[in-house]
Every structure is written in C-alpha cells, then in structure tokens.
Design an enzyme around this catalytic site. Structure first.
Site, PDB file in Angstrom:
ATOM      1  N   ASP A 157       0.817  -1.217   0.000  1.00  0.00           N
ATOM      2  CA  ASP A 157       0.000   0.000   0.000  1.00  0.00           C
ATOM      3  C   ASP A 157       0.850   1.267   0.000  1.00  0.00           C
ATOM      4  O   ASP A 157       2.071   1.214   0.184  1.00  0.00           O
ATOM      5  CB  ASP A 157      -0.975  -0.001   1.202  1.00  0.00           C
ATOM      6  CG  ASP A 157      -0.304  -0.401   2.518  1.00  0.00           C
ATOM      7  OD1 ASP A 157       0.942  -0.457   2.575  1.00  0.00           O
ATOM      8  OD2 ASP A 157      -1.024  -0.651   3.492  1.00  0.00           O
ATOM      9  N   ASP A 166      -7.021  -1.913  14.040  1.00  0.00           N
ATOM     10  CA  ASP A 166      -8.437  -2.207  13.764  1.00  0.00           C
ATOM     11  C   ASP A 166      -8.598  -3.517  13.000  1.00  0.00           C
ATOM     12  O   ASP A 166      -9.660  -3.801  12.462  1.00  0.00           O
ATOM     13  CB  ASP A 166      -9.087  -1.039  12.996  1.00  0.00           C
ATOM     14  CG  ASP A 166      -8.453  -0.795  11.622  1.00  0.00           C
ATOM     15  OD1 ASP A 166      -7.550  -1.579  11.230  1.00  0.00           O
ATOM     16  OD2 ASP A 166      -8.855   0.169  10.943  1.00  0.00           O
ATOM     17  N   HIS A 181      -6.896  -4.469  10.282  1.00  0.00           N
ATOM     18  CA  HIS A 181      -6.708  -4.433   8.824  1.00  0.00           C
ATOM     19  C   HIS A 181      -5.468  -5.174   8.364  1.00  0.00           C
ATOM     20  O   HIS A 181      -4.491  -5.286   9.088  1.00  0.00           O
ATOM     21  CB  HIS A 181      -6.723  -2.988   8.292  1.00  0.00           C
ATOM     22  CG  HIS A 181      -5.577  -2.127   8.739  1.00  0.00           C
ATOM     23  ND1 HIS A 181      -5.711  -0.779   8.977  1.00  0.00           N
ATOM     24  CD2 HIS A 181      -4.275  -2.401   8.981  1.00  0.00           C
ATOM     25  CE1 HIS A 181      -4.535  -0.279   9.328  1.00  0.00           C
ATOM     26  NE2 HIS A 181      -3.660  -1.238   9.345  1.00  0.00           N
ATOM     27  N   GLU A 202      -9.524  -1.473   5.400  1.00  0.00           N
ATOM     28  CA  GLU A 202     -10.171  -1.072   6.649  1.00  0.00           C
ATOM     29  C   GLU A 202     -11.448  -1.886   6.888  1.00  0.00           C
ATOM     30  O   GLU A 202     -11.964  -2.514   5.953  1.00  0.00           O
ATOM     31  CB  GLU A 202     -10.507   0.424   6.571  1.00  0.00           C
ATOM     32  CG  GLU A 202      -9.284   1.320   6.401  1.00  0.00           C
ATOM     33  CD  GLU A 202      -8.398   1.402   7.638  1.00  0.00           C
ATOM     34  OE1 GLU A 202      -8.279   0.408   8.386  1.00  0.00           O
ATOM     35  OE2 GLU A 202      -7.800   2.467   7.863  1.00  0.00           O
TER      36      GLU A 202
HETATM   37  P1  PGA Z   1       2.405  -1.434  12.597  1.00  0.00           P
HETATM   38  O1  PGA Z   1       1.203  -1.397  11.543  1.00  0.00           O
HETATM   39  O2  PGA Z   1       3.378  -2.426  12.059  1.00  0.00           O
HETATM   40  O3  PGA Z   1       2.985  -0.044  12.574  1.00  0.00           O
HETATM   41  O4  PGA Z   1       1.819  -1.837  13.903  1.00  0.00           O
HETATM   42  C1  PGA Z   1       0.646  -2.598  11.135  1.00  0.00           C
HETATM   43  C2  PGA Z   1      -0.426  -2.355  10.117  1.00  0.00           C
HETATM   44  O5  PGA Z   1      -1.065  -1.293  10.136  1.00  0.00           O
HETATM   45  O6  PGA Z   1      -0.656  -3.265   9.282  1.00  0.00           O
END
Ligand code: PGA
Length: 262
Positions: A66, A141, A143, A148
C-alpha cells in the site's frame, strides 16, 4: 496455518527473516509481497545483515501492499516532506540490499489516474507470476494493508479511505515526528485488496506487543468478517505462517494453540 510464538520482537524478526531468506535461497527469482509499519523493521534489518553475509537479492521482485494517496517517493526531500511508504522502503530496506530498481513495485501515490494504476498493479503481479510470499502486519483495527473494516474479503487493489483509528495510530507512530499536522496527513491510500492478498502462494503475518493481543485473537480465532479483514487468513488456501511475540499471543486460547502452535 502455523503459529510460531517468539520470546520477543527480536526473535520474531529473526524467524521471519529466516523464512524469507530460505525462500530466496531456494528460488532466487522469487516474488515477495512487502509491508511497511513498525512491525517489519526488525525483519528488514536482519535481511540486510544476511545480505552482508551473501544473501543475493539481485533477481527478486517485490510488490508493496500500500501507499498513501497524494504522496510519492522523492528522496531529495527531507523526511518532514516525504512520509511516503516508498521512502520508508528505501530507507529501511532497499537502499541496503542489491535489489534492482526495476524489480521494485510500490503503489504510486502520485498516480494521475489512481483507478487505472490499480488495474495496472494487479496486472503486474500476474505478469510476475503471482506473489510467492506475502509479508503482512495487522493494524490496530484488524486491517491487512489498508483494507479497513468493511472492505470486501474479495476486494482488489483500489483507493481506500482510512479509518480514524488507522490515522491516529499512524500519526502517532510516524507522522508526528515529521511535524506535519494530523489534519494534513493523507486520508486516502492505494491498497492491495484482500482478494489480491489471498492469491499469494504463501503469507506470513507478524505482530508484536500487548496492544495487538486482542485483535490478533479476533483475527485468528473469531469469525471471518469484513470487520476484521485480517481474519481472511482463516480462508487462506496456501501456507500461512503467523509469528507473534509472547505479548501479542497472550489472548489466544489453549485449544487454538494446541491445534496450530508450532
Ligand atoms: P504497525 O502497523 O506495524 O505499525 O503496527 C501494522 C499495520 O497497520 O498493518
């Protein structure tokens, strides 16, 4: 699905890097799906160390999950003006290994026509022969990539509005340091879809820290639901490996671990 529980972040990262290195040694022209965020930084560090010992990245291809919409790589800009995931990938990984620029694919946050770009990205993954191993984190959350809550489990690469929780988490972890205000950070992103991710030949999901314990348990043991898009791992047909540190594994049930634990 196989679940590996590591003692800490370092061990989680070493295990993940070893799995990726084994694949690269076995298939030097493999296609890796890569992730950003705090989670994979240690894995990239260990892969860089293995590269210094001879691990060859010259034939691998990569596809990132992404990118924020509205920003793109400009390594000439200071950090405070370029919070792109492309910059993250170069700084944390690509600049330190012998990957070829033409083999790197990152969604283009500056694409003039993001929808056509998304279709092109899907085509490029297919042309490369599909992703051999997709590295994944899990958002607060639930994802995967920027899929999302509410994203279809058959979704493809597309533009996605970011949830408040994701904006808050990413602002705290990354944006705040740049001095960009919370309201000025991008609110949209280009993301591979869950359907795209599920077509990888194998997936490896990492999570660390107690903050992730509840969402990890929901994703792995709860219902498969668009509200926690990482729960799609339960639908995955190929090899799925989950590497957690002890804290992130704390809310998994004994029954689950006796069935899927290493
Ligand atoms: P993080 O993010 O590695 O910074 O915890 C994980 C994600 O959003 O997939």
């Amino acid at each position: 699905m196989k679940v590996i529980i590591a003692e800490n972040y370092r061990e989680m990262s070493m295990r993940a890097a070893r799995i990726m290195a084994d694949l690269i040694e076995k298939k030097p022209d493999c296609v890796l799906g890569l992730a950003t965020g705090a989670t994979p930084i240690g894995t990239y560090k260990e892969l860089i160390r293995l590269h210094r010992e001879g691990l060859d990245f010259s034939r691998i291809k990569t596809f990132n999950l992404d990118e924020y919409l509205g920003i793109g790589l400009d390594l000439s800009k200071p950090y405070s003006e370029d919070q792109s995931y492309a910059r993250f990938m170069y700084e944390e990984f690509f600049s330190h290994i012998n990957i070829r620029d033409e083999n790197i694919h990152i969604p283009d946050g500056l694409a003039k026509d993001p929808e056509s770009f998304c279709s092109w990205y899907e085509e490029e993954i297919k042309k490369a022969g599909g992703i051999d191993l997709q590295l994944l984190g899990i958002g607060g959350d639930g994802h995967w990539a920027f899929n999302e809550p509410g994203s279809s489990l058959s979704s493809r690469t597309r533009v996605q509005a970011l949830d408040k929780k994701t904006l808050d988490d990413n602002y705290e972890a990354f944006y705040k340091k740049s001095g960009i205000s919370r309201k000025d950070m991008p609110h949209y992103a280009i993301t591979m879809g869950i359907g795209t991710i599920l077509e990888a030949k194998s997936v490896m999901m990492l999570a660390h820290g107690s903050k992730k314990a509840e969402i990890v348990a929901k994703a792995l043991e709860g219902p498969v639901t668009e509200e926690v898009t990482a729960s799609a791992i339960q639908l995955f047909k190929g090899d799925a490996t989950v590497i957690l540190d002890r804290e992130a594994s704390a809310m998994l049930s004994k029954d689950f671990l006796s069935m899927y634990g290493e």
